[in-house]
Motif scaffolding. Structure first.
Motif, PDB file in Angstrom:
ATOM      1  N   ALA A 197       9.151  -6.565   6.536  1.00  0.00           N
ATOM      2  CA  ALA A 197       8.369  -6.867   7.737  1.00  0.00           C
ATOM      3  C   ALA A 197       8.751  -8.225   8.305  1.00  0.00           C
ATOM      4  CB  ALA A 197       6.878  -6.815   7.408  1.00  0.00           C
ATOM      5  N   ILE A 198       8.981  -9.194   7.446  1.00  0.00           N
ATOM      6  CA  ILE A 198       9.412 -10.518   7.911  1.00  0.00           C
ATOM      7  C   ILE A 198      10.732 -10.402   8.671  1.00  0.00           C
ATOM      8  CG2 ILE A 198      10.284 -12.767   7.141  1.00  0.00           C
ATOM      9  CD1 ILE A 198       8.245 -12.557   4.801  1.00  0.00           C
ATOM     10  N   ALA A 199      11.677  -9.665   8.088  1.00  0.00           N
ATOM     11  CA  ALA A 199      12.985  -9.503   8.726  1.00  0.00           C
ATOM     12  C   ALA A 199      12.867  -8.739  10.037  1.00  0.00           C
ATOM     13  CB  ALA A 199      13.937  -8.783   7.773  1.00  0.00           C
ATOM     14  N   ALA A 200      12.106  -7.651  10.030  1.00  0.00           N
ATOM     15  CA  ALA A 200      11.993  -6.809  11.223  1.00  0.00           C
ATOM     16  C   ALA A 200      11.316  -7.545  12.374  1.00  0.00           C
ATOM     17  CB  ALA A 200      11.222  -5.535  10.892  1.00  0.00           C
ATOM     18  N   LYS A 201      10.249  -8.252  12.085  1.00  0.00           N
ATOM     19  CA  LYS A 201       9.515  -8.932  13.150  1.00  0.00           C
ATOM     20  C   LYS A 201      10.311 -10.085  13.764  1.00  0.00           C
ATOM     21  CE  LYS A 201       5.666  -6.612  13.326  1.00  0.00           C
ATOM     22  NZ  LYS A 201       5.271  -5.894  14.557  1.00  0.00           N
ATOM     23  N   THR A 202      11.294 -10.594  13.025  1.00  0.00           N
ATOM     24  CA  THR A 202      12.142 -11.666  13.540  1.00  0.00           C
ATOM     25  C   THR A 202      13.324 -11.104  14.320  1.00  0.00           C
ATOM     26  OG1 THR A 202      11.538 -13.053  11.642  1.00  0.00           O
ATOM     27  CG2 THR A 202      13.466 -13.722  12.925  1.00  0.00           C
ATOM     28  N   LEU A 203      13.985 -10.094  13.768  1.00  0.00           N
ATOM     29  CA  LEU A 203      15.197  -9.547  14.373  1.00  0.00           C
ATOM     30  C   LEU A 203      14.910  -8.525  15.470  1.00  0.00           C
ATOM     31  CD1 LEU A 203      17.265  -9.020  11.101  1.00  0.00           C
ATOM     32  CD2 LEU A 203      17.555 -10.846  12.799  1.00  0.00           C
ATOM     33  N   SER A 204      13.766  -7.869  15.378  1.00  0.00           N
ATOM     34  CA  SER A 204      13.407  -6.823  16.342  1.00  0.00           C
ATOM     35  C   SER A 204      11.917  -6.964  16.662  1.00  0.00           C
ATOM     36  CB  SER A 204      13.713  -5.440  15.736  1.00  0.00           C
ATOM     37  OG  SER A 204      13.545  -4.407  16.653  1.00  0.00           O
ATOM     38  N   PRO A 205      11.543  -7.987  17.445  1.00  0.00           N
ATOM     39  CA  PRO A 205      10.140  -8.371  17.614  1.00  0.00           C
ATOM     40  C   PRO A 205       9.209  -7.251  18.065  1.00  0.00           C
ATOM     41  CG  PRO A 205      11.589 -10.054  18.513  1.00  0.00           C
ATOM     42  CD  PRO A 205      12.457  -8.883  18.184  1.00  0.00           C
ATOM     43  N   GLN A 206       9.732  -6.283  18.824  1.00  0.00           N
ATOM     44  CA  GLN A 206       8.866  -5.201  19.301  1.00  0.00           C
ATOM     45  C   GLN A 206       8.670  -4.113  18.255  1.00  0.00           C
ATOM     46  OE1 GLN A 206      12.045  -5.304  19.899  1.00  0.00           O
ATOM     47  NE2 GLN A 206      12.762  -3.242  19.419  1.00  0.00           N
ATOM     48  N   CYS A 207       9.367  -4.207  17.131  1.00  0.00           N
ATOM     49  CA  CYS A 207       9.311  -3.170  16.088  1.00  0.00           C
ATOM     50  C   CYS A 207       7.935  -3.134  15.417  1.00  0.00           C
ATOM     51  CB  CYS A 207      10.390  -3.437  15.049  1.00  0.00           C
ATOM     52  SG  CYS A 207      10.432  -2.218  13.709  1.00  0.00           S
ATOM     53  N   LYS A 208       7.373  -1.950  15.354  1.00  0.00           N
ATOM     54  CA  LYS A 208       6.113  -1.749  14.636  1.00  0.00           C
ATOM     55  C   LYS A 208       6.443  -1.439  13.180  1.00  0.00           C
ATOM     56  CE  LYS A 208       1.856   1.018  14.815  1.00  0.00           C
ATOM     57  NZ  LYS A 208       1.142   2.112  15.531  1.00  0.00           N
ATOM     58  N   VAL A 209       5.820  -2.130  12.253  1.00  0.00           N
ATOM     59  CA  VAL A 209       6.076  -1.947  10.820  1.00  0.00           C
ATOM     60  C   VAL A 209       4.871  -1.274  10.176  1.00  0.00           C
ATOM     61  CG1 VAL A 209       6.613  -3.065   8.625  1.00  0.00           C
ATOM     62  CG2 VAL A 209       7.557  -3.984  10.762  1.00  0.00           C
ATOM     63  N   ILE A 210       5.133  -0.159   9.487  1.00  0.00           N
ATOM     64  CA  ILE A 210       4.063   0.579   8.811  1.00  0.00           C
ATOM     65  C   ILE A 210       4.420   0.749   7.341  1.00  0.00           C
ATOM     66  CG2 ILE A 210       2.779   2.753   8.683  1.00  0.00           C
ATOM     67  CD1 ILE A 210       3.195   3.139  11.632  1.00  0.00           C
ATOM     68  N   GLY A 211       3.499   0.388   6.473  1.00  0.00           N
ATOM     69  CA  GLY A 211       3.665   0.607   5.041  1.00  0.00           C
ATOM     70  C   GLY A 211       3.080   1.952   4.648  1.00  0.00           C
ATOM     71  N   VAL A 212       3.662   2.584   3.622  1.00  0.00           N
ATOM     72  CA  VAL A 212       3.225   3.924   3.217  1.00  0.00           C
ATOM     73  C   VAL A 212       2.963   3.961   1.719  1.00  0.00           C
ATOM     74  CG1 VAL A 212       3.735   6.382   3.265  1.00  0.00           C
ATOM     75  CG2 VAL A 212       4.674   4.898   5.051  1.00  0.00           C
ATOM     76  N   GLU A 213       1.798   4.502   1.358  1.00  0.00           N
ATOM     77  CA  GLU A 213       1.375   4.652  -0.041  1.00  0.00           C
ATOM     78  C   GLU A 213       1.012   6.102  -0.333  1.00  0.00           C
ATOM     79  OE1 GLU A 213      -1.192   1.060  -1.748  1.00  0.00           O
ATOM     80  OE2 GLU A 213      -2.059   1.946   0.043  1.00  0.00           O
ATOM     81  N   PRO A 214       0.931   6.460  -1.619  1.00  0.00           N
ATOM     82  CA  PRO A 214       0.338   7.757  -1.966  1.00  0.00           C
ATOM     83  C   PRO A 214      -1.166   7.721  -1.691  1.00  0.00           C
ATOM     84  CG  PRO A 214       1.635   6.849  -3.799  1.00  0.00           C
ATOM     85  CD  PRO A 214       1.443   5.756  -2.809  1.00  0.00           C
ATOM     86  N   GLU A 215      -1.734   8.852  -1.306  1.00  0.00           N
ATOM     87  CA  GLU A 215      -3.187   8.919  -1.108  1.00  0.00           C
ATOM     88  C   GLU A 215      -3.936   8.517  -2.366  1.00  0.00           C
ATOM     89  OE1 GLU A 215      -4.184  12.854   0.136  1.00  0.00           O
ATOM     90  OE2 GLU A 215      -3.508  12.554   2.210  1.00  0.00           O
ATOM     91  N   GLN A 216      -3.373   8.868  -3.523  1.00  0.00           N
ATOM     92  CA  GLN A 216      -4.058   8.617  -4.792  1.00  0.00           C
ATOM     93  C   GLN A 216      -3.848   7.193  -5.315  1.00  0.00           C
ATOM     94  OE1 GLN A 216      -3.514  13.304  -6.024  1.00  0.00           O
ATOM     95  NE2 GLN A 216      -3.358  11.804  -7.643  1.00  0.00           N
ATOM     96  N   ALA A 217      -3.099   6.395  -4.569  1.00  0.00           N
ATOM     97  CA  ALA A 217      -2.903   4.984  -4.925  1.00  0.00           C
ATOM     98  C   ALA A 217      -2.945   4.168  -3.638  1.00  0.00           C
ATOM     99  CB  ALA A 217      -1.572   4.803  -5.643  1.00  0.00           C
ATOM    100  N   ASP A 218      -4.090   4.232  -2.968  1.00  0.00           N
ATOM    101  CA  ASP A 218      -4.197   3.705  -1.602  1.00  0.00           C
ATOM    102  C   ASP A 218      -4.815   2.313  -1.531  1.00  0.00           C
ATOM    103  OD1 ASP A 218      -6.768   4.344  -2.331  1.00  0.00           O
ATOM    104  OD2 ASP A 218      -7.318   5.194  -0.384  1.00  0.00           O
ATOM    105  N   ASP A 219      -4.644   1.517  -2.578  1.00  0.00           N
ATOM    106  CA  ASP A 219      -5.286   0.206  -2.616  1.00  0.00           C
ATOM    107  C   ASP A 219      -4.813  -0.709  -1.492  1.00  0.00           C
ATOM    108  OD1 ASP A 219      -2.995  -1.702  -4.167  1.00  0.00           O
ATOM    109  OD2 ASP A 219      -2.945   0.423  -4.650  1.00  0.00           O
ATOM    110  N   ALA A 220      -3.516  -0.655  -1.156  1.00  0.00           N
ATOM    111  CA  ALA A 220      -3.003  -1.526  -0.090  1.00  0.00           C
ATOM    112  C   ALA A 220      -3.552  -1.113   1.269  1.00  0.00           C
ATOM    113  CB  ALA A 220      -1.481  -1.510  -0.079  1.00  0.00           C
TER     114      ALA A 220
END
Length: 327
Positions: A197-220
């Motif tokens: 996310a740090i790299a993407a937001k600097t190199l491609s500022p308009q880029c939307k960053v989404i993190g993905v987890e398992p439903e059964q481990a959704d703490d983040a």
């Protein structure tokens, strides 16, 4: 988000750290391939770029962060050795990086970690200490070993040097394919997600960053939405790399600052995506490795008419236990 992500920030990891890691890792980490699929592009109505870290040394992105961290140790720390805790991919990464740099390494691993990952870690020369994840704390055991043997702890994700190293995956991807509209990244402890996310937001500022987890481990995902650190205990998911109990003290604020959203995928979606990539893209990927792709291919995340980056985080599948994916 309206912040200028290229500006100096108050966090312990910056884009300058990712840049430095990229230079440091030249000749040590592989520049992994970027694959595309006409089938995926048609299905998603987008242009999708898969950054294939399953072709990285040790079979996952983890080598980037491990090697970057070990290269910055003092000579005394290198001589004494390091210790870490991991279910497999960080274990292998530390073991190989330590071997290349002639540093003694000890790895605390759960006894039920995939055998292929245990064997690979031993094969790279590390000493393994097994523990029962239902009865013991890996952090406590690692701290005890570090004290007794005067070893330096290299955490699997909550370490600035590790986070910066992981961010080089997104930096490479954007350097090769250009700016993106969306970047999907799997999330366990948040090291890869934070760094990318740090790299993407600097190199491609308009880029939307989404993190993905398992439903059964959704703490983040829960932490992201509540802005309060949430935990999960030994989640029952085939994505073993995402069984981390929580985001870290470093990664949690980085995720809140740099990441636009979090998504979760079901066990069935993980399996289906893994089989699709095996069968249609002809690449070996592990369950955790397809989390980001699963969000896109299952329609959890919509991205029509977009340039989409997907980090395929690893490919360490124990073929001897592949039947369990069908259960």
């Amino acid at each position: 988000m309206t912040a200028n992500f290229a500006d100096k920030n108050p966090f312990p990891v910056s884009f300058a750290d990712v840049e430095a890691a990229t230079k440091r890792l030249q000749g040590k980490a592989f520049k992994t391939p970027v694959l595309t699929s006409q089938t995926v592009n048609k299905q998603t109505h987008s242009q999708v770029f898969f950054k294939c870290e399953n072709f990285q040394r040790t079979g996952s992105f983890k080598f980037r962060g491990a090697c970057n961290a070990l290269m910055q140790l003092s000579e005394t720390e290198k001589l004494n050795g390091v210790v870490t805790f991991s279910s497999g991919n960080h274990a292998q990464a530390i073991a190989l990086a330590a071997q290349l740099l002639s540093i003694p390494a000890t790895v605390v691993m759960p006894a039920d970690a995939p055998k292929v990952k245990q064997e690979a870690t031993r094969g790279y020369g590390a000493e393994i200490v097994l523990y029962d994840r239902t009865r013991n704390s890996r952090e406590d055991l690692t701290a005890q070993i570090a004290r007794e043997q005067h070893l330096t702890i290299i955490p699997p994700y909550d370490d600035a040097r590790v986070i910066a190293g992981q961010g080089t995956a997104a930096m490479e991807l954007i350097a090769e394919v250009g700016e993106l509209d969306l970047l999907l990244v799997c999330c366990g402890g948040g090291g890869l997600l934070s760094g990318c996310a740090i790299a993407a937001k600097t190199l491609s500022p308009q880029c939307k960053v989404i993190g993905v987890e398992p439903e059964q481990a959704d703490d983040a995902a829960r932490s992201f939405r509540t802005k309060t650190l949430q935990t999960v205990s030994n989640p029952d998911t085939i994505a073993d790399g995402a069984r981390t109990p929580s985001l870290g003290k470093l990664t949690f604020p980085l995720v809140l600052h740099y990441v636009d959203d979090m998504a979760t995928v079901s066990e069935a979606q993980i399996r289906n995506t893994m089989f699709f990539m095996w069968e249609r893209m002809k690449i070996v990927v592990e369950p955790t490795g397809v989390l980001a792709a699963a969000a896109l291919l299952s329609g959890v995340v919509k991205a029509e008419n977009s340039r989409v980056g997907v980090i395929v985080s690893g490919g360490n599948v124990d073929i001897r236990e592949v039947d369990r994916f069908f259960s």
